[in-house]
Scaffold this motif. Structure first.
Motif, PDB file in Angstrom:
ATOM      1  N   THR A  73       0.970  -1.151   0.054  1.00 47.75           N
ATOM      2  CA  THR A  73      -0.049  -0.139  -0.032  1.00 47.75           C
ATOM      3  C   THR A  73       0.830   1.278  -0.114  1.00 47.75           C
ATOM      4  O   THR A  73       2.000   1.160   0.070  1.00 47.75           O
ATOM      5  N   GLY A  74       0.141   2.453  -0.111  1.00 46.55           N
ATOM      6  CA  GLY A  74       0.823   3.676  -0.087  1.00 46.55           C
ATOM      7  C   GLY A  74       1.935   3.828  -1.020  1.00 46.55           C
ATOM      8  O   GLY A  74       1.975   3.565  -2.318  1.00 46.55           O
ATOM      9  N   ILE A  75       3.041   4.266  -0.531  1.00 47.18           N
ATOM     10  CA  ILE A  75       4.183   4.467  -1.405  1.00 47.18           C
ATOM     11  C   ILE A  75       4.755   3.350  -2.040  1.00 47.18           C
ATOM     12  O   ILE A  75       5.235   3.389  -3.441  1.00 47.18           O
ATOM     13  N   TYR A  76       4.562   2.228  -1.415  1.00 47.02           N
ATOM     14  CA  TYR A  76       5.177   1.129  -1.975  1.00 47.02           C
ATOM     15  C   TYR A  76       4.418   0.572  -2.984  1.00 47.02           C
ATOM     16  O   TYR A  76       4.942   0.082  -4.234  1.00 47.02           O
ATOM     17  N   PHE A  77       3.089   0.476  -3.029  1.00 43.61           N
ATOM     18  CA  PHE A  77       2.265   0.517  -4.087  1.00 43.61           C
ATOM     19  C   PHE A  77       2.574   1.443  -5.320  1.00 43.61           C
ATOM     20  O   PHE A  77       2.484   0.909  -6.589  1.00 43.61           O
ATOM     21  N   LEU A  78       2.785   2.437  -4.902  1.00 40.39           N
ATOM     22  CA  LEU A  78       3.273   3.494  -6.086  1.00 40.39           C
ATOM     23  C   LEU A  78       4.392   3.097  -7.053  1.00 40.39           C
ATOM     24  O   LEU A  78       4.372   2.915  -7.987  1.00 40.39           O
ATOM     25  N   MET A  79       5.423   2.688  -6.070  1.00 41.50           N
ATOM     26  CA  MET A  79       6.866   2.155  -6.689  1.00 41.50           C
ATOM     27  C   MET A  79       6.630   1.002  -7.477  1.00 41.50           C
ATOM     28  O   MET A  79       7.050   0.914  -8.496  1.00 41.50           O
ATOM     29  N   ILE A  80       5.970  -0.079  -6.898  1.00 50.74           N
ATOM     30  CA  ILE A  80       5.603  -1.159  -7.598  1.00 50.74           C
ATOM     31  C   ILE A  80       4.824  -0.997  -9.214  1.00 50.74           C
ATOM     32  O   ILE A  80       5.172  -1.220 -10.094  1.00 50.74           O
ATOM     33  N   THR A  81       3.746  -0.006  -9.013  1.00 47.56           N
ATOM     34  CA  THR A  81       3.207   0.299 -10.439  1.00 47.56           C
ATOM     35  C   THR A  81       4.223   1.021 -11.360  1.00 47.56           C
ATOM     36  O   THR A  81       3.990   0.824 -12.442  1.00 47.56           O
ATOM     37  N   VAL A  82       5.019   1.765 -10.923  1.00 43.41           N
ATOM     38  CA  VAL A  82       6.095   2.429 -11.481  1.00 43.41           C
ATOM     39  C   VAL A  82       6.754   1.444 -12.155  1.00 43.41           C
ATOM     40  O   VAL A  82       7.215   1.290 -13.602  1.00 43.41           O
ATOM     41  N   ALA A  83       7.266   0.419 -11.302  1.00 44.22           N
ATOM     42  CA  ALA A  83       8.120  -0.550 -11.886  1.00 44.22           C
ATOM     43  C   ALA A  83       7.678  -1.518 -13.005  1.00 44.22           C
ATOM     44  O   ALA A  83       7.847  -1.868 -13.806  1.00 44.22           O
ATOM     45  N   LEU A  84       6.241  -1.798 -12.705  1.00 42.46           N
ATOM     46  CA  LEU A  84       5.459  -2.678 -13.868  1.00 42.46           C
ATOM     47  C   LEU A  84       5.279  -1.507 -15.057  1.00 42.46           C
ATOM     48  O   LEU A  84       5.289  -2.353 -15.983  1.00 42.46           O
TER      49      LEU A  84
END
Ligand SMILES: Nc1ncnc2c1ncn2[C@@H]1O[C@H](COP(=O)(O)OP(=O)(O)OP(=O)(O)O)[C@@H](O)[C@H]1O
Ligand SMILES: [Mg+2]
Lengths: 257, 325
Positions: free
Chosen positions: B106-117
């Motif tokens: 969730t949160g910033i980690y979710f954001l980072m994973i979506t960037v990575a994808l």
């Protein structure tokens, strides 16, 4: 009488059965080898000083925490590995020590979600209509917990006592077989306490209730049996009278020195 | 409420008649892109506003719909309607896969994973020639033709984007009051509580993400028709961030904000680029100003102005919420 009780407990499945349940947090053992059995329809209170592990035990029963050891049975079914949402669907409901409601949704929406949570199609893309049975149920629940007037208020603006009422309504919305109440009287005014006790007394006798309570009046009034937890361990169990007389309990809990 | 309805009706009237009195440039180059970027940003508003999931992969999902359409119609020579179905299916399925990977955090980690994808998809598009056309992408993509008119003819395309924009907007607003939407808002505020009401929170997050992929895909199809081509540039990091910028400028929590933000974004990029090369700086500054002065975005400012106006100039109206519950 005693033999009848024994006989019943041997045949019918217990509402809740814990066997040797433990939970550690690193070096701390919050719940230590707890065994507990609740007959269907029983009203049981758990008492114990702060940090005794009462809330942790609730979290283990709902599945929000995994026990590090032990087995949990719900009406005869082993639910130890079942995730919380599936246990809830089996007929388990709880409230929290500090009321957990959805602050940015209305009282009606909070109750509606609770009603839908145990139904199929809980993620339907169809807006509820006024004549839907769930909407009718929402009004009944609001009436029951005395929030009829606040149906359209945001849950976040309710007073502490009202949030407790709302949470109780949400817990009852799923028509549970086992109701877990974590300090339902905490922070309530004397008047609100009386309402709560009355509501608990008026509950369908088929509902099994397990409640954590610091308030002895409420606990000993509502409960038929009391379990005392201390440092994660069950140190006594019995009728309210027996517990009130118990020397160990007086020592650790009732402040008798 | 009635005053708000009136305002909405007036706005709708202006939008509907816009091609009659607006300049061709504004209709074709400003409002039309604002509408399809708005739809892509709307898919983020849905996720972030209702579900509290800030994703940077929405442009990737839109782009994948474009690639799907291009591959089917150009490379495989299929008719446009198959291209549309394929495009939407690709975006939705990709969102399902992205969702399954990302929703545990969730949160910033979710954001980072979506960037990575998003970056994985970008790299894939850049390197794969047989399907994605590598660095060049897929060129010569044509919009569907109906009754001898291409759907990207300026006025037709404006109305198409407006109709789709209104439909998706209406859908997202409608969603708020459905069990799906209510549960989504509930998990934003307290996933644990929702779980102990019987909801499978992870599943719901995946479902919401998948739905947002479908919405982004719709925007992506309009985008690829407008551009007539798709290449990895469409889904590079800057474009990904642009969608977040649009949604934040407009107000992340508001469905209206997606379109408002897109309009401001398109205006700034168009006009800033005419007098300065540094339009990224312009956008960056606008973004910063919004975040600093109105975290609710332009929608928040507009709402405050509107309620101020109503309170001072018009009769008091009781606040009323739209879900009816
Ligand atoms: N998630 C957690 N991580 C680490 N330690 C925890 C966690 N939850 C509870 N504990 C610890 O476990 C012990 C038991 O806590 P618990 O909340 O179950 O007590 P309690 O009996 O409910 O107390 P109270 O009457 O204050 O509510 C405490 O020492 C607490 O600090
Ligand atoms: Mg506690």
């Amino acid at each position: 009488m005693v033999t009848v009780e024994l006989h019943r407990s041997q045949t019918a499945a217990r509402a809740l059965e814990l066997q040797g349940v433990s939970r550690r947090f690193g070096g701390l053992v919050a719940v230590r080898d707890v065994s507990l059995a609740l007959e269907p329809g029983e009203r049981r209170a758990i008492i114990g000083p702060n940090g005794a592990g009462k809330t942790t035990l609730f979290n283990i029963i709902t599945g929000e925490l995994r026990p590090t050891a032990g087995i949990i049975r719900f009406f005869g079914r082993d639910v130890t590995r079942l995730p919380p949402h599936q246990r809830i669907r089996l007929g388990l409901a709880r409230t929290y020590q500090t009321p957990l409601v959805f602050p940015r949704l209305s009282v009606a929406e909070n109750l509606y979600l609770a009603v839908r949570g145990v139904q199929p199609w809980r993620l339907s893309l169809r807006r509820p209509r006024a004549e839907d049975p769930e909407r009718v149920e929402v009004e009944r629940l609001a009436e029951l917990v005395g929030l009829r007037h606040a149906l359209h208020a945001l849950a976040g603006v309710l007073s502490h006592g009202e949030q407790r009422q709302l949470e109780l309504g949400m817990a009852l919305a799923s028509r549970p077989r086992l109701l877990l109440l974590d300090e339902p009287a905490a922070g309530l005014s004397p008047g609100e306490r009386e309402q709560l006790t009355a509501l608990l007394f008026a509950l369908d006798t088929e509902i099994t209730v397990l409640l954590i309570e610091h308030d002895m009046d409420v606990a000993f009034q509502v409960a038929q049996r009391v379990t005392v937890l201390h440092e994660g361990r069950v140190i006594a169990e019995g009728t309210p009278d027996e517990i009130a007389m118990n020397a160990t309990v007086q020592q650790v809990y009732l402040g008798g020195t | 409420m009635r005053k708000t309805r009136l305002l909405a009706a007036l706005l709708l009237l202006l939008l509907l008649t816009f091609p009659l009195w607006g300049s061709a440039y504004f209709v074709g180059r400003i409002f039309t892109p604002a509408l399809f970027f708005g739809i892509i940003a709307l898919s983020l508003s849905l996720l972030a506003g209702y579900g509290g999931m800030v994703s940077l992969a929405q442009m990737t999902l839109a782009g994948l719909a474009g690639y799907g359409y291009g591959y089917l119609t150009i490379t495989l020579g299929q008719p446009w309607w198959i291209g549309i179905l394929a495009g939407l299916a690709v975006a939705t399925l990709a969102a399902l896969v992205f969702g399954l990977i990302a929703v545990r955090s969730t949160g910033i980690y979710f954001l980072m994973i979506t960037v990575a994808l998003g970056m994985v998809a970008y790299a894939l598009a850049n390197q794969n020639r047989s399907i994605f056309g590598g660095h060049t992408g897929i060129l010569g993509i044509r919009a569907p033709e109906l009754f001898g008119h291409s759907l990207v003819e300026r006025t037709i395309f404006y109305y198409l984007c407006l109709a789709v924009g209104l439909a998706t907007y209406g859908f997202v607003r409608y969603l708020a009051g459905t069990p799906f939407g209510l549960a989504l808002q509930a998990l934003r505020d307290d996933p644990r509580r929702l779980c102990t009401l019987g909801y499978n929170v992870a599943l719901h997050r995946v479902a919401a993400f998948t739905l947002s992929g479908f919405l982004a895909g719709i925007g992506g199809l309009l985008l690829v028709w407008y551009n007539g081509a798709i290449s990895p540039t469409t889904i590079d990091l800057t474009r990904l961030i642009n969608i977040l910028v649009i949604a934040v400028i407009g107000g992340l929590a508001y469905a209206e904000g997606a379109f408002l933000g897109a309009l401001v974004f398109v205006l700034v990029t168009n006009f800033a680029s005419s007098f300065t090369q540094r339009f990224n700086t312009m956008i960056g500054l606008t973004f910063l100003a919004i975040v600093l002065f109105s975290p609710e975005g332009l929608s928040g400012i507009a709402l405050r102005l509107w309620s101020l106006l109503r309170r001072t100039l018009l009769t008091r109206v009781a606040p009323s919420r739209h879900t009816g519950l």
